[in-house]
Design a protein around this motif. Structure first.
Motif, PDB file in Angstrom:
ATOM      1  N   SER A  27      -9.462   9.749   5.921  1.00 44.33           N
ATOM      2  CA  SER A  27      -9.265   8.296   5.927  1.00 44.33           C
ATOM      3  C   SER A  27      -7.891   7.949   6.485  1.00 44.33           C
ATOM      4  O   SER A  27      -6.997   8.802   6.597  1.00 44.33           O
ATOM      5  CB  SER A  27      -9.410   7.725   4.511  1.00 44.33           C
ATOM      6  N   VAL A  28      -7.744   6.684   6.824  1.00 46.12           N
ATOM      7  CA  VAL A  28      -6.461   6.130   7.257  1.00 46.12           C
ATOM      8  C   VAL A  28      -6.130   4.950   6.345  1.00 46.12           C
ATOM      9  O   VAL A  28      -6.970   4.060   6.137  1.00 46.12           O
ATOM     10  CB  VAL A  28      -6.505   5.673   8.729  1.00 46.12           C
ATOM     11  N   LEU A  29      -4.932   4.975   5.766  1.00 49.22           N
ATOM     12  CA  LEU A  29      -4.469   3.895   4.891  1.00 49.22           C
ATOM     13  C   LEU A  29      -3.647   2.906   5.708  1.00 49.22           C
ATOM     14  O   LEU A  29      -2.738   3.301   6.443  1.00 49.22           O
ATOM     15  CB  LEU A  29      -3.616   4.440   3.740  1.00 49.22           C
ATOM     16  N   LEU A  30      -3.988   1.637   5.590  1.00 43.71           N
ATOM     17  CA  LEU A  30      -3.261   0.568   6.296  1.00 43.71           C
ATOM     18  C   LEU A  30      -2.498  -0.273   5.271  1.00 43.71           C
ATOM     19  O   LEU A  30      -3.041  -0.606   4.199  1.00 43.71           O
ATOM     20  CB  LEU A  30      -4.220  -0.341   7.078  1.00 43.71           C
ATOM     21  N   ARG A  31      -1.247  -0.595   5.579  1.00 50.96           N
ATOM     22  CA  ARG A  31      -0.423  -1.505   4.743  1.00 50.96           C
ATOM     23  C   ARG A  31       0.304  -2.457   5.665  1.00 50.96           C
ATOM     24  O   ARG A  31       0.949  -2.050   6.629  1.00 50.96           O
ATOM     25  CB  ARG A  31       0.609  -0.736   3.923  1.00 50.96           C
ATOM     26  N   TRP A  32       0.157  -3.708   5.390  1.00 50.17           N
ATOM     27  CA  TRP A  32       0.873  -4.717   6.173  1.00 50.17           C
ATOM     28  C   TRP A  32       1.467  -5.749   5.222  1.00 50.17           C
ATOM     29  O   TRP A  32       1.101  -5.828   4.047  1.00 50.17           O
ATOM     30  CB  TRP A  32      -0.063  -5.378   7.189  1.00 50.17           C
ATOM     31  N   ALA A  33       2.380  -6.536   5.731  1.00 49.08           N
ATOM     32  CA  ALA A  33       3.054  -7.531   4.893  1.00 49.08           C
ATOM     33  C   ALA A  33       3.505  -8.696   5.754  1.00 49.08           C
ATOM     34  O   ALA A  33       4.089  -8.479   6.823  1.00 49.08           O
ATOM     35  CB  ALA A  33       4.255  -6.918   4.176  1.00 49.08           C
ATOM     36  N   PRO A  34       3.229  -9.938   5.330  1.00 49.53           N
ATOM     37  CA  PRO A  34       3.808 -11.100   6.023  1.00 49.53           C
ATOM     38  C   PRO A  34       5.313 -11.115   5.811  1.00 49.53           C
ATOM     39  O   PRO A  34       5.831 -10.621   4.804  1.00 49.53           O
ATOM     40  CB  PRO A  34       3.128 -12.291   5.351  1.00 49.53           C
ATOM     41  N   LYS A  35       6.023 -11.716   6.755  1.00 40.67           N
ATOM     42  CA  LYS A  35       7.492 -11.670   6.712  1.00 40.67           C
ATOM     43  C   LYS A  35       8.117 -12.824   5.931  1.00 40.67           C
ATOM     44  O   LYS A  35       9.315 -12.812   5.673  1.00 40.67           O
ATOM     45  CB  LYS A  35       8.053 -11.662   8.137  1.00 40.67           C
ATOM     46  N   ASN A  36       7.336 -13.836   5.593  1.00 40.19           N
ATOM     47  CA  ASN A  36       7.897 -14.968   4.857  1.00 40.19           C
ATOM     48  C   ASN A  36       6.807 -15.612   4.022  1.00 40.19           C
ATOM     49  O   ASN A  36       5.610 -15.278   4.126  1.00 40.19           O
ATOM     50  CB  ASN A  36       8.521 -16.006   5.807  1.00 40.19           C
ATOM     51  N   TYR A  37       7.200 -16.554   3.174  1.00 45.44           N
ATOM     52  CA  TYR A  37       6.265 -17.170   2.234  1.00 45.44           C
ATOM     53  C   TYR A  37       5.181 -17.958   2.960  1.00 45.44           C
ATOM     54  O   TYR A  37       4.009 -17.914   2.585  1.00 45.44           O
ATOM     55  CB  TYR A  37       7.030 -18.080   1.270  1.00 45.44           C
ATOM     56  N   LYS A  38       5.527 -18.705   4.021  1.00 49.30           N
ATOM     57  CA  LYS A  38       4.544 -19.523   4.721  1.00 49.30           C
ATOM     58  C   LYS A  38       3.435 -18.653   5.324  1.00 49.30           C
ATOM     59  O   LYS A  38       2.258 -19.014   5.285  1.00 49.30           O
ATOM     60  CB  LYS A  38       5.238 -20.349   5.798  1.00 49.30           C
ATOM     61  N   SER A  39       3.838 -17.512   5.871  1.00 48.19           N
ATOM     62  CA  SER A  39       2.837 -16.608   6.430  1.00 48.19           C
ATOM     63  C   SER A  39       1.916 -16.074   5.345  1.00 48.19           C
ATOM     64  O   SER A  39       0.699 -15.950   5.528  1.00 48.19           O
ATOM     65  CB  SER A  39       3.528 -15.450   7.151  1.00 48.19           C
ATOM     66  N   THR A  49       7.235  -6.911  -3.527  1.00 54.01           N
ATOM     67  CA  THR A  49       7.746  -5.752  -4.259  1.00 54.01           C
ATOM     68  C   THR A  49       6.634  -5.075  -5.057  1.00 54.01           C
ATOM     69  O   THR A  49       6.552  -3.839  -5.118  1.00 54.01           O
ATOM     70  CB  THR A  49       8.884  -6.183  -5.192  1.00 54.01           C
ATOM     71  N   SER A  50       5.784  -5.879  -5.699  1.00 49.91           N
ATOM     72  CA  SER A  50       4.664  -5.308  -6.459  1.00 49.91           C
ATOM     73  C   SER A  50       3.728  -4.541  -5.545  1.00 49.91           C
ATOM     74  O   SER A  50       3.211  -3.473  -5.898  1.00 49.91           O
ATOM     75  CB  SER A  50       3.903  -6.426  -7.180  1.00 49.91           C
ATOM     76  N   ALA A  51       3.478  -5.059  -4.340  1.00 45.53           N
ATOM     77  CA  ALA A  51       2.617  -4.354  -3.386  1.00 45.53           C
ATOM     78  C   ALA A  51       3.237  -3.042  -2.943  1.00 45.53           C
ATOM     79  O   ALA A  51       2.534  -2.036  -2.741  1.00 45.53           O
ATOM     80  CB  ALA A  51       2.343  -5.252  -2.179  1.00 45.53           C
ATOM     81  N   ASP A  52       4.569  -3.006  -2.773  1.00 48.49           N
ATOM     82  CA  ASP A  52       5.246  -1.765  -2.386  1.00 48.49           C
ATOM     83  C   ASP A  52       5.168  -0.711  -3.489  1.00 48.49           C
ATOM     84  O   ASP A  52       5.109   0.492  -3.209  1.00 48.49           O
ATOM     85  CB  ASP A  52       6.707  -2.057  -2.043  1.00 48.49           C
ATOM     86  N   ARG A  53       5.210  -1.153  -4.743  1.00 47.11           N
ATOM     87  CA  ARG A  53       5.217  -0.203  -5.856  1.00 47.11           C
ATOM     88  C   ARG A  53       3.856   0.454  -6.073  1.00 47.11           C
ATOM     89  O   ARG A  53       3.784   1.570  -6.598  1.00 47.11           O
ATOM     90  CB  ARG A  53       5.640  -0.912  -7.141  1.00 47.11           C
ATOM     91  N   ASP A  54       2.755  -0.230  -5.709  1.00 54.84           N
ATOM     92  CA  ASP A  54       1.422   0.283  -6.034  1.00 54.84           C
ATOM     93  C   ASP A  54       0.478  -0.085  -4.891  1.00 54.84           C
ATOM     94  O   ASP A  54       0.239  -1.266  -4.622  1.00 54.84           O
ATOM     95  CB  ASP A  54       0.950  -0.333  -7.358  1.00 54.84           C
ATOM     96  N   TYR A  55      -0.078   0.946  -4.230  1.00 57.65           N
ATOM     97  CA  TYR A  55      -0.959   0.685  -3.083  1.00 57.65           C
ATOM     98  C   TYR A  55      -2.231  -0.042  -3.515  1.00 57.65           C
ATOM     99  O   TYR A  55      -2.740  -0.912  -2.792  1.00 57.65           O
ATOM    100  CB  TYR A  55      -1.301   2.001  -2.387  1.00 57.65           C
ATOM    101  N   ASN A  56      -2.768   0.283  -4.688  1.00 52.66           N
ATOM    102  CA  ASN A  56      -3.965  -0.410  -5.166  1.00 52.66           C
ATOM    103  C   ASN A  56      -3.684  -1.895  -5.400  1.00 52.66           C
ATOM    104  O   ASN A  56      -4.543  -2.741  -5.165  1.00 52.66           O
ATOM    105  CB  ASN A  56      -4.480   0.241  -6.450  1.00 52.66           C
ATOM    106  N   THR A  57      -2.467  -2.204  -5.877  1.00 49.98           N
ATOM    107  CA  THR A  57      -2.085  -3.609  -6.032  1.00 49.98           C
ATOM    108  C   THR A  57      -2.020  -4.293  -4.676  1.00 49.98           C
ATOM    109  O   THR A  57      -2.424  -5.448  -4.525  1.00 49.98           O
ATOM    110  CB  THR A  57      -0.731  -3.713  -6.753  1.00 49.98           C
ATOM    111  N   ALA A  58      -1.501  -3.572  -3.653  1.00 49.62           N
ATOM    112  CA  ALA A  58      -1.465  -4.138  -2.305  1.00 49.62           C
ATOM    113  C   ALA A  58      -2.877  -4.452  -1.818  1.00 49.62           C
ATOM    114  O   ALA A  58      -3.119  -5.492  -1.176  1.00 49.62           O
ATOM    115  CB  ALA A  58      -0.776  -3.162  -1.360  1.00 49.62           C
ATOM    116  N   ARG A  59      -3.840  -3.578  -2.102  1.00 53.46           N
ATOM    117  CA  ARG A  59      -5.222  -3.842  -1.703  1.00 53.46           C
ATOM    118  C   ARG A  59      -5.761  -5.067  -2.430  1.00 53.46           C
ATOM    119  O   ARG A  59      -6.467  -5.891  -1.827  1.00 53.46           O
ATOM    120  CB  ARG A  59      -6.087  -2.618  -2.002  1.00 53.46           C
ATOM    121  N   MET A  60      -5.450  -5.198  -3.730  1.00 52.79           N
ATOM    122  CA  MET A  60      -5.914  -6.368  -4.483  1.00 52.79           C
ATOM    123  C   MET A  60      -5.308  -7.656  -3.930  1.00 52.79           C
ATOM    124  O   MET A  60      -5.925  -8.722  -3.978  1.00 52.79           O
ATOM    125  CB  MET A  60      -5.554  -6.217  -5.961  1.00 52.79           C
TER     126      MET A  60
END
Length: 683
Positions: free
Chosen positions: A38-50, A141-152
């Motif tokens: 598998s390949v794990l993808l993680r992305w993040a918007p750069k600001n609140y509006k995004s 920060t919560s998404a960085d600490r836990d990949y499953n949280t990032a998916r949620m």
């Protein structure tokens, strides 16, 4: 194969470059990592509006595959998901119970907030803006600490990619774009044949102080791979234990933190060395390899003597002083030195030397109160001083009462006090007490202690008290207090006028007017004034000036027609006047012929030590009243001369004093003249 990779890179740059010139509203970053097939993808918007846009519209996830069989230049993206966003609220329950990061993220996603109307204040809008920024920061920060949280949160995705794809190209952008809202497109390339990018942390440096150890390592290249760190410590170099329940991250914002990750740990006593190992944690929750063991040599610290205590012997005027010091550090000591000092700012002199194996000493105190300190000294002449301890022998003797209490109260009600300090080495301060009756109980004026020998206090003048009585006590450092000082009596300025008299309608007779009134109820009334003026205020005459001790009536002889509006005033000893409510129209006759206004003159006679007065007017006078005042004091009756007299020498004068005089004459009909002109003279 290498040719295909080069061609792929050229095509990728060709596709990405036009997007850089577009107007960007939704900004984001994307990273990927291999996990088996598998390949794990993680992305993040750069600001609140995004982030806010993506929560409503979601993301579009696409993948392109490049293999040995892929035709040159044929790169097609397959859509893996569209409108991909956070999970609904009911799916979070099991995650929240298992992960603190998920609990925080759920609160940020579904917790209550407040709405802002169109007419909201600037402060409310700023508060909402700050709340949005905090929600965004904690969610990322919560998404960085836990990949499953990032998916949620809709910021992570696991792709079961085809096995025949050697190179995978992913791109993500915001869904729901239109002519107003545009989105960045984030790209990431991953090669199945590439080695693992998680590297061991190296270049770890250390700094050791007296109380702590600092470990730090560069942000480049580790900050590009790791978001958190797992730091473990050992006392023997073999058994390592975790130092934090959650992964460690450095959140400080300064120049040093921009260049280094760093970690502070307090020194551990009782050991010569401490061992650390560190590994990184990726945003996918995977761990990098452990670092080499970092060995920190603990220098033998020079600690300060601690827990000073003492037992006094009042009869011998001695103290048995005790303290504590670690026995394991005793071998490094040259010895202890014990100091006495009368104050914390005084120099330390005449120390007593104590051997390193001793923890107590008997002291002969120089005074009944002193500060005692113990200093540890190494053979290398290093020093460490204990905290001072204040030693007191029993003391029940109070200081003497303060003497020389003087004071004044000015016209604004400000009281100024001054006194002499008693002779006492342990004098601490003073408390001031007051009362309006010397026989009543005195109450404390000061809220605390007065440490000087002067003090001032503002009194309110909106009361009828004439005097205030002051006394004070002295206190020593053990709060033994002296007797009261002598009582000081001070006069309060009188700014309240007396109660007004009641003026009755005058009675008219052939040659006189009979004035009557009910006296004022105030006890400090000195005189009553009968004054008259015409309606146009062209003149204002004093018709009579009657002492308060006289009956409440007065007969005025009249011979010349003159219309007056007559008023009556009660004047107290401070010069405050209160006019009767009633005023009456009166026609007086011959008032200026019978009672002309005397003309007064005065001269200082320094040879005889008198002020000589002379006046003219009132040829048929039988009595002359001389009034006098000093500076701003009230005008008082000074002397009564019987018979027709035109001169008077005032012997009751003082050098440097300022006097003001007026005279009034009375004829055989007991009709008084107007008050003379005012003469001011400094003797």
């Amino acid at each position: 194969m290498n040719f295909k990779y080069i061609l792929f890179t050229i095509i990728l740059l060709y596709l990405v470059e036009p997007l850089k010139s577009q107007t960007r509203k939704v900004e984001l970053d994307l990273i990927t990592e291999k996990a088996g097939d598998s390949v794990l993808l993680r992305w993040a918007p750069k600001n609140y509006k995004s982030w806010e846009w993506s929560k409503n519209k979601g993301w579009v996830i696409e993948r392109a595959c490049l293999s040995d069989t892929t035709p040159s230049g044929a790169l097609q993206f397959r859509q893996l998901a569209t409108g991909y966003t956070h999970r609904p609220q009911e799916e979070w329950r099991s995650m929240v119970e298992q992960s603190d990061a998920a609990a925080i993220a759920a609160q940020l996603m579904f917790g209550q907030t407040f709405e802002i109307s169109a007419d909201a204040s600037l402060d409310l809008m700023m508060t909402r803006y700050k709340e949005d920024q905090m929600r965004f920061a904690f969610a990322m920060t919560s998404a960085d600490r836990d990949y499953n949280t990032a998916r949620m949160l809709g910021l992570g995705y696991t792709d079961q990619s085809p096995k025949n794809c050697q190179v995978l190209l992913y791109r993500i952008y915001a869904a729901g774009q239109d002519s107003v809202m545009h989105s960045d497109t984030a790209y990431s390339v991953i090669n199945r044949n590439d080695p693992d990018r998680k590297i061991k942390i190296y270049s770890i440096k250390q700094k050791v102080s007296d109380t702590a150890v600092l470990l730090y390592w560069p942000r480049v290249p580790f900050g590009q791979t790791y978001s958190f760190f797992d730091i473990r410590r050992s006392m023997d170099g073999q058994h390592f234990g975790a130092m934090h329940q959650t992964p460690y991250v450095s959140l400080e914002n300064n120049d040093f933190s921009e260049e280094y990750f760093h970690f502070n740990d307090r020194l551990v006593s009782g050991t010569d060395s401490v061992f650390y190992i560190i590994r990184g944690i990726t945003p996918f929750g995977t761990y990098g390899p452990w670092s080499d063991t970092i060995v920190v040599d603990i220098p033998s610290p020079l600690v300060q003597p601690d827990r000073l205590s003492y037992v006094t012997n009042d009869e011998e005027n001695t103290v048995m002083l005790r303290w504590e010091y670690p026995e394991r550090l005793q071998s490094y000591l040259e010895g202890f030195r014990v100091y006495q000092s009368g104050s914390l700012t005084a120099p330390l002199e005449k120390p007593i030397t104590v051997t390193p194996d001793k923890r107590q000493v008997k002291l002969q105190l120089e005074t009944s109160e002193t500060y005692v300190m113990v200093e540890a000294r190494t053979r290398g002449k290093k020093r460490s001083m204990s905290s001072p301890v204040f030693v007191q022998l029993s003391d029940s003797i109070p200081p003497e009462a303060p003497d020389g209490l003087t004071g004044t109260i000015d016209t604004t009600g400000m009281m100024h006090l001054h006194w002499e300090k008693p002779e006492a080495n342990d004098l601490y301060g003073f408390k001031v007490y007051s009362a309006h009756d010397p026989n009543a109980e005195f109450s404390q004026l000061t809220t605390g202690f007065v440490y000087d020998k002067v003090w001032k206090k503002q009194f309110s003048l909106k009361h009828l008290n004439r005097y205030v009585y002051i006394k004070l006590k002295a206190y020593d450092v053990r709060f033994n207090h002296s007797d009261f000082s002598r009582v000081l009596k001070l006069s309060l300025p009188d700014t309240i006028p007396p109660s007004p008299p009641v003026f009755f309608r005058p009675l008219f007779k052939a040659q006189e007017v009979h004035f009557r009134w009910k006296p004022s109820g105030s006890k400090d009334v000195a005189h009553y004034l009968i004054a008259g003026k015409n309606a146009q205020n062209n003149f204002h005459d004093t018709l009579a000036f009657i002492a308060a001790s006289e009956p409440g009536e007065f007969e005025l002889k009249t011979f010349l027609n003159r219309n007056y509006m007559v008023s009556l005033a009660a004047i107290d000893s401070a010069g405050n006047a209160a006019y009767a409510r009633n005023r009456f129209q009166v026609n007086l006759k011959n008032i200026h012929q019978q009672n002309r206004k005397p003309v007064l003159e005065a001269e200082a006679n320094y040879r005889s030590g008198t002020i000589d007065l002379s006046w003219e007017g009132g040829a048929n006078s039988t009595k002359t009243l001389i009034f006098r005042r000093t500076d701003n004091g009230p005008m008082r009756l000074h002397k009564t001369l019987h018979g027709h007299q035109t001169r008077f020498s005032d012997k009751q004068v003082s050098v440097g004093a300022h006097y003001i005089y007026r005279v009034q004459m009375e004829n055989t009909q007991h009709t008084r003249s107007q008050m003379s002109n005012e003469i001011s003279l400094k003797f």
